[in-house]
Write an enzyme that holds these catalytic residues in place. Structure first.
Site, PDB file in Angstrom:
ATOM      1  CD  GLU A 278      -2.998  -1.191   2.220  1.00 28.42           C
ATOM      2  OE1 GLU A 278      -2.861  -0.391   3.164  1.00 28.42           O
ATOM      3  OE2 GLU A 278      -3.889  -2.043   2.171  1.00 28.42           O
ATOM      4  CD  GLU A 410      -4.162  -5.764   3.432  1.00 31.03           C
ATOM      5  OE1 GLU A 410      -5.044  -4.925   3.750  1.00 31.03           O
ATOM      6  OE2 GLU A 410      -2.961  -5.629   3.704  1.00 31.03           O
TER       7      GLU A 410
END
Length: 479
Positions: A278, A410
């Site tokens: 991320e 995720e």
């Protein structure tokens, strides 16, 4: 996902979790109040060529054209009317010179230049630390390998916890826990790791005791024939994608991954390395600037080059890179696959938590989702089943169909035990997202932050015993 250790922490930290939140600039790539725009306006290709998605933003019915003079670059659409999305496609550059061209977009009264650059073929032979070793390394294509991985689960808020493995409220991982995960039907485990436990911080030397502990947890899964994705996670947020930080981050990233890759070099194909998690500029959740995604792409390249150079089985290992902030739209629009000396061993990772108010916001009044929702006031007007399919189809079209396996590293929706009836809609969301991911060729990997008996958790296992704590959610994930 960044740390989630309590309900309050969840609210704060979920803001930095997903590049696919429900803010306007995350869900709609179409600029408002503009007559004519092209995104991106700068495109880079590696020497092996490939494709990049181009977006034409223009008022409905307005005509546009693209002019291209380069014989090595093809464009799927060179004229049209209204909005459009299509690929620039670069042929391999077999020369030892970088090549550049300018594609001119016009709406009749305004011109926009799109700069296109392709790197040269390397002029020197790639140097390995030790001789490449293909033994016990799969020869499956990237896409076939992703399909073999099945459905996955994250050992979240554990080895990436700042302050130690138990610092965010979970017990130490154990063989018993991982056995329970395998028995529940999961074939892949993602292990987020914060590697910045240094014995020598000035040289980024990873502490030997910490390296051994990570290996112990990896071995829990490898010993029962699971696939393992092991990454460099948030780790305090030191990986900022700016020109000012680029050299520092690439240097640190290379030194850390050289140690990690060398230590785990003898593991077979079941172990997958993932370079980052991320990556974004702290506090900036909007569409990335050219600076941001260019620097982030350089992090991916540093990771791949560093791991491959360690040689041995790492010369053939499957490696996972990420699009900007793991946002699907940003990945399609801005991600550049790194140059790799080994063909067909790259995977792309994105995350999915849409709509944010349903999946992660513990104080939201949005508590229903999907076709079975009964109250419009409790339901978002976007991110329904068709949106899920469109997002995953976008990854299939731009990556899977072009030979790059995709990891949904995720995804998840928190429990809302304080909201009557919420669980039914949560089950609808989990089941639909999980199955749509698989149907579109993505490997779904559930985010589990532990603390399964707490409201607002995504934990589905008792971390001490390995027992399933929410059979319905587990069944919805692996069905």
């Amino acid at each position: 996902m960044k740390k989630i250790i309590s309900i309050k922490a969840l609210l704060i930290l979920m803001l930095v979790v997903s590049g696919t939140s429900c803010s306007d600039d995350e869900t709609n790539t179409t600029p408002t109040s503009v007559d004519f725009a092209i995104t991106p306006e700068a495109v880079e290709f590696g020497s092996t060529g490939g494709h990049r998605m181009i977006n034409v933003h223009i008022n409905p019915g307005t005509e546009w054209t693209l002019t291209n003079t380069a014989d090595w670059l093809s464009i799927e659409e060179t004229s049209g009317a209204g909005m459009a999305h299509f690929n620039f496609i670069a042929a391999p550059n077999e020369t030892q010179e970088e090549r550049n061209t300018t594609v001119t977009a016009s709406n009749g009264s305004q011109n926009i230049n799109v700069q296109v650059k392709q790197s040269a073929t390397a002029t020197t032979e790639f140097v390995y630390d030790i001789t490449p070793d293909p033994s016990n390394m799969s020869d499956m294509s990237s896409v076939a390998f992703a399909q073999a991985m099945g459905t996955g689960w994250n050992l979240g808020n554990t080895l990436e916890a700042i302050g130690g493995e138990t610092a965010w409220g979970n017990p130490m991982a154990s063989q018993t826990l991982i056995n329970g995960v395998k028995a529940a039907g999961f074939n892949t485990i993602r292990i987020p790791v914060a590697w910045s436990t240094f014995s020598d911080a000035s040289n980024y030397t990873i502490d030997a005791t910490w390296m051994a502990r990570v290996q112990e947890v990896v071995d829990y899964a490898i010993s029962i024939d699971m696939y393992v994705i092991m990454n460099e996670h948030w780790d305090g947020g030191w990986m900022q994608p700016t020109y000012a930080q680029q050299d520092y981050v690439n240097d640190r990233l290379a030194k850390m991954w050289k140690q990690i890759a060398t230590h785990f070099r003898d593991y077979d194909y079941h172990l997958i390395f993932a370079g980052t998690n991320e990556v974004m500029v702290e506090g900036d959740y909007g569409t990335p600037t050219a600076e941001y995604y260019t620097v982030q792409n350089s992090f991916n390249q540093t990771f791949v080059t560093t791991v491959r150079a360690t040689g041995g089985r790492n010369a053939y290992r499957y490696l996972t890179v990420q699009g900007f902030n793991t946002n699907i739209n940003h990945t399609v629009n801005f991600a550049q696959m790194p140059d790799d000396v080994t063909a067909d061993r790259m995977l792309m990772e994105v995350h999915f938590y849409d709509p944010y108010n349903f999946s992660l916001n513990a104080e939201s009044t949005i508590t229903q989702w999907g076709a079975n929702a009964t109250d419009p006031n409790l339901t978002e007007t976007w991110a329904d089943e068709s949106y899920v399919d469109a997002q995953f189809q976008s990854m299939k079209t731009n990556f899977t169909d072009n030979g790059i396996g995709v990891i949904l590293g995720e995804y998840g929706a928190i429990s809302r035990t304080d909201v009557p009836g919420h669980q039914a809609f949560r089950l609808d969301w989990v089941s639909y997202v999980s199955n749509s991911a698989r149907e579109h060729g993505l490997v779904p990997v559930w985010w589990d932050n532990g603390l399964p008996y707490n409201n607002n958790s995504m934990g589905i296992f008792d971390r001490n015993t390995g027992a399933v704590t929410d059979t319905d959610i587990v069944n919805a994930i692996v069905d």
